[in-house]
Each structure stands twice: as C-alpha cells, then as structure tokens.
Design an enzyme around this catalytic site. Structure first.
Site: not given
Length: 668
Positions: A235, A297
């Site tokens: 991941h 972000r």
C-alpha cells in the site's frame, strides 16, 4: 502576500517549499530536531530553530514548540508539508488563532475528510460513488469479523484515521482476519492515535487513480487532472505517473467531475487530492471507479502534476493562503506530455525491504532530471523518520519514453553504505506489464522475488574482477599480500603465467555480493583493457566508471578502510567486491541467521511476540514484530524448527543487531 513562511516539516518537502518561497521573495524559516541539526533543509532556510530531541513526538509533532518557533522568528505563515501535522485540524486552528496564516485546508474540511467512515458517508450524500463496506461504530472484533464475512473475502481493513498506506491489511480468508485486525489496530494506534477501522470490499485488479484538486477562498474549485499511483508495495506508492494510462476523455471527465463535487462538499480551500479505486479488469470505466479517501494536503507525488500542467502547486498554495483567487480557470489548464516519479527509499529490497539507516558516504543522483531531495553526501538517514531520501521525476512526450528515461535515471543512482531501492525501481520500470500499462496494485506482490532480487549478470562479475585487477596492477597497498608482493609474484588465490613477448595472464578470485567468482584475466599490451572470463569481456577501468563492452558501471574504492569492500554500482544497486581472505561482505543485515538467531535489523520497539519458547514453527513464520521508522517489521523463522529463547517482551526498546529470539532447526 505574507513576507515569511515557516515550514513545520523536514527533509525533502521542506526544501521543496523553500525553493518556491525564495523565488517569490519570501523569508524562509526551518524547524529541526537534534537529529537534523546538520540537515539540508536547515542550511537552505534563511533561519532555523531547534525544537527538540530526535523523536518526532518531542519535536516535529509538538505543536506548542512549532508555534513558539513561529512567534520567536516572526513567521507570518506556516506551511505543514505532508505527514506530521499537515492534516491536524487542532494545529491548523492553533496557527490561525495565533494570527498566523495557515497554508493548508480549512480545519472543518480536515475533520470532514480525516475519518474515512464519515468521509464516505459525506461522499454518498454528495453523489460521489463509494466502495461497499462497513463503517459502523461497533468496533468489537466479533462484529468486525461478522461484517467481513458478510462482505465476502478478500476484504481490506483500513484505519479510520489512516493514510500513507499505514493501518491497512488485506485479508483473503476468514481464519486470518483476527490476526490481521490486531496488527492493523496496533499500527493505527501507533501512527494516528486512533485504532478504529473500517472494512471494505477488496477490488480485484485494483488501480489507484487520484485527482489533484484546488480551491480558493472565493468558492472556486478546479482539478488539475489525474495521476495513476497503482504500482504499490504494501500500500506504499512506488511509481506515480500522470496522466493515467488507458484513461479516455469520457472517463476522465466523469472522475474529475466527481473529485470537484467532493471538494465542494466540504468547502475546500487549498491543495487536496481525491483518491479513487478502480476495478481494472476491463480497463478504466466511469462506472467502476469509487471514492476511497481525500488527502487534505499536498501529496508526495505532486511533481508529476506540476510538470504535465506547467504549474507550481506550492506557489498556488501560497497565493490561495494569502487570499488570492486561483491562478487559472479550469479551461486554462491542459495536459502536456507524460510525467513519472520514482520514490527513492533507504531500504534493502533483497532483505525484505527493511529500512537502511546510517551515513551517506557516497551519494550521487542523476543531474539531468528533476530531483527533489532533503539529503546530500555526508548526511544521515535517521531511524526516527520516514526512509524516503529523494524523488526522481521525468517528463517526456509519451509514456514509453518517460518509463525508459526514468529507468535510466534510477540506474544512475550511486549510494553507499546505505542501501536503496533504486535497482528495484529499475526492474519495475522495465517490467513488461508496467511498460504495457497493465498495472494494478498487486503487480509487485505477484512478481515477488523477480523484482526484489537482482539477477546474476556476467557483465557485473567481469567489472568486479576488472576492478580488482586494475587495483592490483596499480599497486594499491591494501590489495597486496601480507609480504607486499605483487600479483606477478604469486599472490595467494591467483595463478599467473609468464609468457615472453605476451601480456600476463591471471586467474582472479573475488567475492561479488557475497558470491565467490573466479575468472581468467588477460591484459592487453598496454594494460589499458582487461579481458575477463571465458568468453572474454573487455573491461576498461576509467576515472569514475568501468566500461564492460557497451555497458558502464560506477565504482568506489573502500573509502580509506582497507578492511572494507570496494563498491560497484550497477543498475541502481551497490555490489560489494572483496577477495582478501577473512573479509566479509558488509551488506545490510537480514534480521535472521543460519544459526537461528534473529537479530534486530535496526533500533526499534517490540510491538508483538506471536510465538512462545517451545513452539514448533515453519520457515517464514513471525516470531517477534519490531516497529521502526514508522512501520512494523516481522522477524521470521529462517527455517522449520522450534522456538528456543525469546529474549524480549512487548514494549521493549532494542538496539540494532540485538538477538531477539532463537530458532532451533527441526531434527531430521
């Protein structure tokens, strides 16, 4: 526009923000921990403030210390970078309450998107498609397992407050669920202070598609197209590219429109990324792409969007934070060419991708592409922070050219003694499936050792033997025998034949990456080229490269340490070369040993000990689990046997190379 900006972060992202801020005429301010006193981001800033000891929780994550540094230096704005406090709504509010401009998402948007279960419900209400799963309040193991059973395996366990690939586990069958859940919850609690999870259906042939969005304080939201981040390991993104391969215009319009709706649903301001998961079994289709999460972000992979659009996203952040409207309207944005980014990590793929720490004695990166880094030669890779040391970014007219150029760039990486994943990146970029665009998040796991392990290469062996021959011929004293004799006087391990009016012949023996290699060597009449092996390969040792036929390799001698190996840099990897008796290959430790002693590959904390003394174990079975550099690392049985001693307990802090447990081989 504010006149100064403090970056509440470190390393590569701090250097990246400083670069744009300085171009815009802003004063730049760094914060740093004791471990980063000599770091590149500290020297690149106009001013720097020490905020605490090495552990992040006592420095970079200490909100009060960061705010105190901002006040002391007169910082008018704070950019959080990514990681650390970048998606912390309380910190954003504290910054704003102090009268300092926050260069980030509104706190309400951070909260709305910070919890994956609440974010998914919000997206459903906004008409954004989401993957099916369980997002309930009941977090008991029995309820979570029952929901997983009902969804059907494989399922994905994800930390509600997670991100960056942490707190995430794939489970393929019911008996493995509870162990995976416990591991996921430990990692989530450690990384995010919240052990709650959600369960969702695991998509077969999954592709990770994300859309860069930007909003301003005037209600405008645009997208800057998509990125494909499907090549992942556990991941964690490995290679990112833009645009996404196989994305047709109709699907692009559908997914980018969904991303804009998602951002508008939370009144978004600033840079954000809407992440989608796509079922790639039949290519990219609008009806098979679902919302996963939003990162409120700037993303690590933002450079690929910058180069295909020609925009500086950090400049956009600064201008939007200052109250300016978005620099461009949607119809003014377009895609030019193809971009790819590779994440260069301090880790050892041949050793289970364990992080590698230490001093960067030799550190050479390509100089003809974009490189974003926060370290330099002589710097340190610390155990306390993320092991990413650089990003290599290329921009070409087409995808095939971008992949080829990035593979070349990764092959040019020279780093020692810290190990890197550069060779692994080269193999990924050259893989037939990647080159064809047939990429999903399971590609690396499916290929396994073929990507993580360098293959035997006669040219590398020839270069290593040629390097030894050249060293010996030019009289390097550390290569001479104990009595100082030369190779033409019968050096141990070699046999030389003298022939009148002919070049000397020798048979050299060396250890190349721990393997014993023996090859005959013939020098030409000028001793400029060595002919190594049978059939012979021409080897020419130049000032900073070794030429083997048409191939070039970098090299470095033993850094003034006569007992250490010389290093041959080949296809992004660092290959040790020794031949003196008693000199061992100084590669990174494996965490296991042939005698059954499991040693800590780096300093860290014991977070689990699933085995007990006397247990019968199989090769590869976890014995103890070490947490270091923000990740869990299982130390496993090196062979079938019985657990002997376990010398640590959960919660113990251990030093590198400490013996944590032993395994005794099973009797025949």
């Amino acid at each position: 526009m504010f006149r100064s900006v403090l970056v509440a972060n470190r390393g590569e992202i701090a250097c990246r923000v400083f670069r744009t801020a300085k171009r815009m005429g802003l004063r730049t301010i760094a914060v740093y921990s004791e471990a980063d006193a000599n770091a590149l981001h500290v020297r690149e800033a106009d001013e720097a403030v020490l905020i605490g000891p090495a552990p992040a929780r006592e420095s970079y994550l200490d909100q009060a210390k960061v705010l105190a540094a901002a006040k002391a230096t007169g910082a008018e704005a704070i950019h959080p970078g990514y990681g650390f406090l970048s998606e912390n709504a309380e910190f954003a509010e504290a910054v704003m309450a102090a009268g300092i401009t926050w260069i980030g998402a509104p706190p309400a948007a951070i909260r709305a998107m910070g919890l994956k279960d609440a974010a998914k419900q919000l997206m459903v209400e906004a008409g954004v498609p989401v993957t099916p799963g369980y997002m309930g309040e009941d977090q008991s193991p029995d309820r979570l397992k029952a929901e997983a059973d009902a969804i059907g395996y494989p399922v994905l366990i994800k930390a509600v407050a997670g991100g960056g690939g942490k707190g995430m586990r794939r489970v393929d069958e019911a008996p493995a669920f509870l162990d995976a859940l416990a591991s996921c919850q430990r990692e989530a609690a450690s990384s995010f202070g919240d052990d709650r999870v959600l369960i969702e259906r695991y998509i077969l042939s999954p592709r990770h598609i994300e859309v860069q969005v930007f909003g301003d304080a005037h209600g405008e939201v645009v997208h800057l197209f998509e990125r494909d981040c499907s090549l992942q390991r556990r991941h964690q993104k490995v290679i990112e590219e833009a645009p996404a391969p196989g994305m047709d215009e109709a699907t692009r319009q559908a997914v980018t429109a969904a991303a804009v709706r998602a951002a508008k649903a939370v009144n978004y301001v600033g840079a954000g990324t809407i992440e989608f998961i796509a079922d790639g079994t039949e290519g990219l289709r609008a009806d098979r792409i679902w919302f996963m999460e939003m990162n409120t972000r700037l993303q690590v992979e933002h450079p690929v969007t910058e180069v295909i659009t020609g925009q500086d996203l950090v400049e956009w952040q600064l201008r939007v934070a200052a109250g300016e409207p978005l620099p461009l309207k949607q119809d003014q944005l377009s895609i030019t060419g193809w971009a790819m980014e590779a994440r260069l990590y301090a880790e050892d793929p041949a050793n289970g991708f364990l992080p590698s720490i230490g001093r960067l004695d030799h550190f050479v990166l390509p100089d003809d592409i974009r490189v974003d880094t926060g370290v330099e030669a002589g710097g340190e890779v610390s155990q306390f922070y993320d092991p990413m040391i650089a990003k290599l970014i290329v921009h070409e007219a087409a995808r095939e050219a971008a992949a080829a150029r990035l593979a070349e760039a990764c092959a040019e990486v020279q780093v020692w003694p810290v190990r890197t994943n550069a060779g692994f990146l080269v193999r990924c970029l050259k893989h037939a499936r990647f080159r064809s665009g047939d990429v999903d998040t399971g590609l690396i796991a499916a290929e396994g050792e073929a990507l993580s392990q360098a293959q035997l290469d006669p040219a590398i062996d020839a270069a290593a033997i040629g390097m030894v021959a050249e060293s010996e011929w030019h009289g390097r004293t550390d290569y001479r025998s104990a009595d100082g004799s030369s190779p033409f006087q019968g050096l141990p391990g070699q046999t030389f034949g003298f022939r009148l009016n002919a070049a000397p012949r020798a048979s050299y023996a060396a250890r190349v990456a721990g393997r014993k290699v023996v090859a005959p060597v013939l020098a030409d009449g000028e001793y400029a080229t060595w002919h190594v092996g049978e059939p012979a390969l021409p080897v020419e040792v130049l000032h900073d490269t070794i030429q083997v036929g048409e191939r070039s390799f970098g090299y470095a001698y033993a850094f003034g340490d006569a007992s250490g190996p010389d290093i041959l840099f080949a296809d992004g990897g660092a290959v040790t070369v020794t031949w003196r008796d008693g000199v061992a290959d100084r590669g990174a430790g494996s965490g296991g040993a042939s005698d059954g002693a499991l040693r800590a590959p780096m300093p860290g904390k014991i977070v689990a000990a699933p085995a007990r003394p006397g247990d019968a174990v199989s090769k590869g079975q976890p014995i103890v689990v070490l947490e270091a550099m923000k990740m869990e690392h299982a130390l496993v049985a090196p062979f079938d046997g019985v657990v002997g001693e376990i010398g640590v307990s959960v919660g113990d802090q251990v030093a590198a190379d400490a013996v944590l447990a032993t395994v005794e081989a099973a009797s025949a």
